[in-house]
Design an enzyme around this catalytic site. Sequence first.
Site, PDB file in Angstrom:
ATOM      1  N   LYS A 101       0.806  -1.237   0.000  1.00  0.00           N
ATOM      2  CA  LYS A 101       0.000   0.000   0.000  1.00  0.00           C
ATOM      3  C   LYS A 101       0.839   1.286   0.000  1.00  0.00           C
ATOM      4  CE  LYS A 101      -3.953  -2.220   2.186  1.00  0.00           C
ATOM      5  NZ  LYS A 101      -4.926  -2.206   3.276  1.00  0.00           N
ATOM      6  N   THR A 159     -10.283  -5.964  13.326  1.00  0.00           N
ATOM      7  CA  THR A 159     -10.133  -5.894  11.859  1.00  0.00           C
ATOM      8  C   THR A 159      -9.759  -7.249  11.260  1.00  0.00           C
ATOM      9  OG1 THR A 159      -7.810  -5.249  11.970  1.00  0.00           O
ATOM     10  CG2 THR A 159      -9.428  -3.469  11.913  1.00  0.00           C
ATOM     11  N   ASP A 211     -10.067   1.934   2.713  1.00  0.00           N
ATOM     12  CA  ASP A 211     -10.001   1.258   4.017  1.00  0.00           C
ATOM     13  C   ASP A 211     -10.720   2.055   5.109  1.00  0.00           C
ATOM     14  OD1 ASP A 211      -8.602  -1.010   3.222  1.00  0.00           O
ATOM     15  OD2 ASP A 211      -6.641  -0.120   3.598  1.00  0.00           O
TER      16      ASP A 211
HETATM   17  P1  NAP Z   1       1.034  -3.678   9.482  1.00  0.00           P
HETATM   18  O1  NAP Z   1       1.107  -2.385   8.761  1.00  0.00           O
HETATM   19  O2  NAP Z   1       2.136  -4.650   9.344  1.00  0.00           O
HETATM   20  O3  NAP Z   1       0.826  -3.330  11.036  1.00  0.00           O
HETATM   21  C1  NAP Z   1       0.861  -4.348  12.009  1.00  0.00           C
HETATM   22  C2  NAP Z   1       0.473  -3.771  13.354  1.00  0.00           C
HETATM   23  O4  NAP Z   1       0.416  -4.857  14.293  1.00  0.00           O
HETATM   24  C3  NAP Z   1       1.500  -2.776  13.907  1.00  0.00           C
HETATM   25  O5  NAP Z   1       0.823  -1.811  14.673  1.00  0.00           O
HETATM   26  C4  NAP Z   1       2.367  -3.675  14.800  1.00  0.00           C
HETATM   27  O6  NAP Z   1       3.024  -2.980  15.845  1.00  0.00           O
HETATM   28  C5  NAP Z   1       1.294  -4.579  15.380  1.00  0.00           C
HETATM   29  N1  NAP Z   1       1.824  -5.838  15.894  1.00  0.00           N
HETATM   30  C6  NAP Z   1       2.332  -6.870  15.170  1.00  0.00           C
HETATM   31  N2  NAP Z   1       2.675  -7.875  16.005  1.00  0.00           N
HETATM   32  C7  NAP Z   1       2.366  -7.464  17.266  1.00  0.00           C
HETATM   33  C8  NAP Z   1       2.487  -8.044  18.553  1.00  0.00           C
HETATM   34  N3  NAP Z   1       2.994  -9.279  18.711  1.00  0.00           N
HETATM   35  N4  NAP Z   1       2.084  -7.346  19.621  1.00  0.00           N
HETATM   36  C9  NAP Z   1       1.553  -6.103  19.482  1.00  0.00           C
HETATM   37  N5  NAP Z   1       1.419  -5.483  18.291  1.00  0.00           N
HETATM   38  C10 NAP Z   1       1.820  -6.169  17.192  1.00  0.00           C
HETATM   39  O7  NAP Z   1      -0.290  -4.491   9.074  1.00  0.00           O
HETATM   40  P2  NAP Z   1      -1.741  -3.927   8.645  1.00  0.00           P
HETATM   41  O8  NAP Z   1      -1.879  -3.950   7.177  1.00  0.00           O
HETATM   42  O9  NAP Z   1      -1.996  -2.658   9.366  1.00  0.00           O
HETATM   43  O10 NAP Z   1      -2.682  -5.095   9.209  1.00  0.00           O
HETATM   44  C11 NAP Z   1      -2.945  -5.159  10.598  1.00  0.00           C
HETATM   45  C12 NAP Z   1      -4.189  -6.006  10.849  1.00  0.00           C
HETATM   46  O11 NAP Z   1      -5.313  -5.412  10.198  1.00  0.00           O
HETATM   47  C13 NAP Z   1      -4.061  -7.406  10.296  1.00  0.00           C
HETATM   48  O12 NAP Z   1      -4.502  -8.287  11.287  1.00  0.00           O
HETATM   49  C14 NAP Z   1      -5.005  -7.441   9.093  1.00  0.00           C
HETATM   50  O13 NAP Z   1      -5.664  -8.693   8.975  1.00  0.00           O
HETATM   51  C15 NAP Z   1      -6.031  -6.392   9.461  1.00  0.00           C
HETATM   52  N6  NAP Z   1      -6.635  -5.746   8.269  1.00  0.00           N
HETATM   53  C16 NAP Z   1      -7.951  -5.978   8.007  1.00  0.00           C
HETATM   54  C17 NAP Z   1      -8.574  -5.372   6.931  1.00  0.00           C
HETATM   55  C18 NAP Z   1     -10.038  -5.632   6.664  1.00  0.00           C
HETATM   56  O14 NAP Z   1     -10.552  -5.236   5.609  1.00  0.00           O
HETATM   57  N7  NAP Z   1     -10.741  -6.244   7.574  1.00  0.00           N
HETATM   58  C19 NAP Z   1      -7.838  -4.517   6.078  1.00  0.00           C
HETATM   59  C20 NAP Z   1      -6.487  -4.301   6.370  1.00  0.00           C
HETATM   60  C21 NAP Z   1      -5.895  -4.924   7.475  1.00  0.00           C
HETATM   61  P3  NAP Z   1       4.537  -2.400  15.645  1.00  0.00           P
HETATM   62  O15 NAP Z   1       4.358  -1.094  14.909  1.00  0.00           O
HETATM   63  O16 NAP Z   1       5.046  -2.250  17.005  1.00  0.00           O
HETATM   64  O17 NAP Z   1       5.289  -3.417  14.830  1.00  0.00           O
END
Ligand code: NAP
Length: 307
Positions: free
Chosen positions: A87, A246, A124
């Site tokens: 993205k 999410t 989003d």
């Molecule tokens: P991303 O940019 O990689 O962000 C991941 C997030 O999770 C960061 O805030 C990270 O914190 C945190 N994180 C990862 N492992 C962790 C842990 N063990 N403990 C605490 N925090 C942790 O990913 P993203 O695209 O935002 O996706 C995040 C979630 O949103 C996913 O689960 C995805 O399935 C969901 N999502 C859903 C939709 C939908 O349409 N429903 C759309 C997009 C995303 P740090 O910054 O500290 O690493």
Amino acid sequence: MKEVYTLADLRDWRTATADCDPPLRLAVIGDPVAHSASPQMHNAALAALGIPARYTRLHIKPDELTEALALLHKAGFIGINCTIPHKPAVLDAVDEADENARRAGGVNTVVVGKNGKLHGFSTDGPGFSRAVQESFGIGLKHLRVLVLGAGGGAGRAIAMQCAAEQCPALTLLNRSLDKLEPLLDDIAKVCPFDRISSGDLSDLFLKIGLANSDLVVNCTALGMKPGDKSPAPARHIEARHLLYDTIYVGHRTPLLAAGDTAGARGANGLSMLLHQGALSFKIWFQREPDIEVMRAAPLSRFDSTAK
Ligand code: NAP
């Protein structure tokens, strides 16, 4: 027809997809991408409207992105969706981007123009807003919101949407505090600073954040893997809380399970997936897809209802 195509296929798209009728003219690109439920949803909507095009998955690695984007026009694409990790890079690569994409810091929807120019959008945040309204019957402007994992891509888009809709209070927590700093600077431009609090995911910030919020949104990856703990402990969750996770995996996530213990209502991310997808569809075709047709697509084996 394959479940997942690659850059090698895209280089000679007509040969690689010669067995596909209607032609594949839309895709989600990501790394990984095999898990994406978007094709089922969009193909159901395309078929219902009699549009002669199909939607697939393209596995594109980060170092392949520039070439892949350059090939879309020649391959006859109408548009694409982008997921992890593309993205932000697609935001930099498109010829123009809408305000939602600039705010979210990433593009999830691309329109391939007739001249080959790429137009980027983000659905989003607006998709999340519709999902909350649908799941809980109340809009963001009436809810004090706590975003867990606000430093990630989804967290940023959701936090910016809450700020744009002027929610009465916004608490942003993230495991790594440094990842919140650029978001806090940007968010202050659309939301009065005195409505915003921030911190890490320590127990103290979680306790204060939950006590001062109505809607708790999980944007961390916690809950994707079996055995993950809840991003917010059950002892801080109250029956009055609305919980939105999410994540849309097929089980009750740890956050929603913790909410069940407290008697709180919760919904998983399927409704966000659905609404961001419906908004992408409208951008590509200037037509509203049938949301119930999309919801009834095979992805509905996941249970998205608020409980
Ligand atoms: P991303 O940019 O990689 O962000 C991941 C997030 O999770 C960061 O805030 C990270 O914190 C945190 N994180 C990862 N492992 C962790 C842990 N063990 N403990 C605490 N925090 C942790 O990913 P993203 O695209 O935002 O996706 C995040 C979630 O949103 C996913 O689960 C995805 O399935 C969901 N999502 C859903 C939709 C939908 O349409 N429903 C759309 C997009 C995303 P740090 O910054 O500290 O690493």
